[in-house]
Design an enzyme around this catalytic site. Structure first.
Site, PDB file in Angstrom:
ATOM      1  CG  ASN A 103      -1.960  -1.205   1.221  1.00 22.61           C
ATOM      2  OD1 ASN A 103      -2.332  -1.770   0.224  1.00 22.61           O
ATOM      3  ND2 ASN A 103      -2.449  -1.573   2.239  1.00 22.61           N
ATOM      4  CG  HIS A 120       3.725  -1.717  -4.990  1.00 23.67           C
ATOM      5  ND1 HIS A 120       2.545  -2.343  -4.844  1.00 23.67           N
ATOM      6  CD2 HIS A 120       4.765  -2.478  -5.443  1.00 23.67           C
ATOM      7  CE1 HIS A 120       2.961  -3.675  -5.512  1.00 23.67           C
ATOM      8  NE2 HIS A 120       4.093  -3.725  -5.699  1.00 23.67           N
ATOM      9  CB  CYS A 128      12.814  15.833  -8.848  1.00 23.23           C
ATOM     10  SG  CYS A 128      13.403  16.544 -10.309  1.00 23.23           S
TER      11      CYS A 128
HETATM   12  N1  APR Z   1     -10.172  -7.336   4.808  1.00 23.90           N
HETATM   13  C1  APR Z   1      -9.130  -7.940   4.197  1.00 23.90           C
HETATM   14  N2  APR Z   1      -9.055  -8.006   2.659  1.00 23.90           N
HETATM   15  C2  APR Z   1     -10.177  -7.298   2.051  1.00 23.90           C
HETATM   16  C3  APR Z   1     -11.081  -6.648   2.622  1.00 23.90           C
HETATM   17  C4  APR Z   1     -11.184  -6.663   3.994  1.00 23.90           C
HETATM   18  N3  APR Z   1     -12.103  -5.773   4.677  1.00 23.90           N
HETATM   19  N4  APR Z   1     -11.672  -6.093   1.541  1.00 23.90           N
HETATM   20  C5  APR Z   1     -11.225  -6.478   0.393  1.00 23.90           C
HETATM   21  N5  APR Z   1     -10.177  -7.422   0.641  1.00 23.90           N
HETATM   22  C6  APR Z   1      -9.368  -8.128  -0.273  1.00 23.90           C
HETATM   23  C7  APR Z   1      -9.989  -8.400  -1.424  1.00 23.90           C
HETATM   24  O1  APR Z   1     -10.786  -9.485  -1.406  1.00 23.90           O
HETATM   25  C8  APR Z   1      -8.874  -8.558  -2.299  1.00 23.90           C
HETATM   26  O2  APR Z   1      -8.418  -9.904  -2.212  1.00 23.90           O
HETATM   27  O3  APR Z   1      -8.276  -7.169  -0.487  1.00 23.90           O
HETATM   28  C9  APR Z   1      -7.721  -7.648  -1.631  1.00 23.90           C
HETATM   29  C10 APR Z   1      -7.498  -6.411  -2.520  1.00 23.90           C
HETATM   30  O4  APR Z   1      -7.058  -6.870  -3.816  1.00 23.90           O
HETATM   31  P1  APR Z   1      -6.342  -5.722  -4.632  1.00 23.90           P
HETATM   32  O5  APR Z   1      -7.526  -4.673  -4.874  1.00 23.90           O
HETATM   33  O6  APR Z   1      -5.948  -6.416  -5.903  1.00 23.90           O
HETATM   34  O7  APR Z   1      -5.025  -5.130  -4.056  1.00 23.90           O
HETATM   35  P2  APR Z   1      -3.553  -5.586  -3.809  1.00 23.90           P
HETATM   36  O8  APR Z   1      -3.647  -6.910  -3.823  1.00 23.90           O
HETATM   37  O9  APR Z   1      -3.119  -4.629  -2.909  1.00 23.90           O
HETATM   38  O10 APR Z   1      -2.782  -5.177  -5.184  1.00 23.90           O
HETATM   39  C11 APR Z   1      -1.647  -5.071  -5.244  1.00 23.90           C
HETATM   40  O11 APR Z   1      -1.693  -3.879  -7.491  1.00 23.90           O
HETATM   41  O12 APR Z   1      -2.776  -2.260  -8.502  1.00 23.90           O
HETATM   42  C12 APR Z   1      -1.319  -2.640  -7.850  1.00 23.90           C
HETATM   43  O13 APR Z   1       0.149  -1.373  -6.679  1.00 23.90           O
HETATM   44  C13 APR Z   1      -0.931  -1.819  -6.732  1.00 23.90           C
HETATM   45  O14 APR Z   1      -0.219  -2.411  -4.544  1.00 23.90           O
HETATM   46  C14 APR Z   1      -1.248  -2.598  -5.572  1.00 23.90           C
HETATM   47  C15 APR Z   1      -1.096  -4.088  -6.032  1.00 23.90           C
END
Ligand code: APR
Length: 253
Positions: A103, A120, A128
């Site tokens: 995050n 990330h 810059c």
């Molecule tokens: N508690 C736990 N997990 C949750 C909750 C919650 N309340 N709500 C949603 N989730 C889960 C979803 O089921 C999903 O599996 O969080 C996950 C979010 O997945 P993504 O949106 O793909 O996020 P992330 O895995 O952090 O993405 C990785 O992708 O877009 C790039 O750089 C960005 O850091 C990001 C990376």
């Protein structure tokens, strides 16, 4: 989930080194949109993938800078949730704790995890685009940039180049230091607790897999199934803000 919670508790009780690996899901209950969630995901509203690239910033720096400023100011309006707070409390219970996050928000820091590894980058570390020197955060103006509004990026005080968000864009390498320390921690931990990540975006998604390959027990917290399910010794299906505090009180009553 009682059985799973007690199984997870047994693993945590005897763990020497715990890694917590978090994704957008841990910030969802603070009101920060995730990326790929069908319902609340950012991408369901507009195509973030097209904005989070060096090409997008080169073509339209005002749109990209404006989007990240909107996201940064969204984060400043919300607060860490009980999931972030439980992660911070872990350091009082385990001999060694490493927090690694995908995050770019500062909610782990504001919950009390002082040095999370940001694989990330961060919304709070602009730099810059030309000379890479860190740039000051713009003062938070009272009017919020609306989602999708154009805001010209500040200019670097040293070389007058455009200031860019301090986040990793698609196609860019992860910060070497962050990746190295994440790999080191994943290779030597006893338990890796993966929270709120879809486990789809590499190389970050390699971290839980590396931990499992190195003999760590993986515990997953996610309301949805993910590709990490088969890897997990224990799957805790549900929201982080509920399950992480429950996990701590089950482990250390
Ligand atoms: N508690 C736990 N997990 C949750 C909750 C919650 N309340 N709500 C949603 N989730 C889960 C979803 O089921 C999903 O599996 O969080 C996950 C979010 O997945 P993504 O949106 O793909 O996020 P992330 O895995 O952090 O993405 C990785 O992708 O877009 C790039 O750089 C960005 O850091 C990001 C990376």
């Amino acid at each position: 989930t009682e059985m799973a919670l007690s199984d997870a508790a047994k693993l945590l009780q005897k763990a020497r080194h715990v890694v917590v690996f978090t994704g957008a899901g841990i910030s969802a209950e603070s009101g920060v949109a995730t990326f790929r969630d069908a319902l609340t995901g950012l991408w369901s509203r507009f195509d973030a993938q097209s904005l989070a690239t060096p090409q997008a910033f080169a073509e339209d720096p005002d749109l990209v800078w404006g989007w990240y400023e909107w996201r940064r100011q969204q984060v400043q309006q919300v607060r860490p949730n009980h999931g972030h707070l439980a992660v911070a409390r872990l350091k009082d219970h385990v001999p060694q704790l490493t927090v690694i996050t995908q995050n770019v928000d500062d909610l782990h820091e504001r919950a009390g995890s002082d040095t999370p590894t940001h694989l990330h980058g961060s919304l709070f570390a602009p730099r810059c685009a030309t000379c890479s020197r860190p740039a000051p955060l713009p003062a938070t103006t009272e009017e919020q940039p609306a989602e999708g509004s154009r805001v010209p990026p500040p200019r670097c005080a040293h070389c007058a180049g455009p200031v860019r968000p301090g986040v990793v864009w698609f196609g860019e390498a992860l910060p070497e230091q962050a990746l190295e320390s994440a790999v080191r921690a994943a290779s030597s931990c006893d338990v890796l607790l993966t929270v709120g990540t879809s486990g789809l975006v590499y190389p970050a998604a390699e971290i839980p897999r590396l931990a499992a390959r190195s003999g760590a027990a993986v515990i997953q917290v996610n309301p949805q199934p993910t590709p990490l399910d088969p890897l997990a010794a224990v799957n805790l299906p549900g929201p982080a803000a509920e399950l992480l505090p429950a996990l701590l009180t089950t482990t250390w009553p």
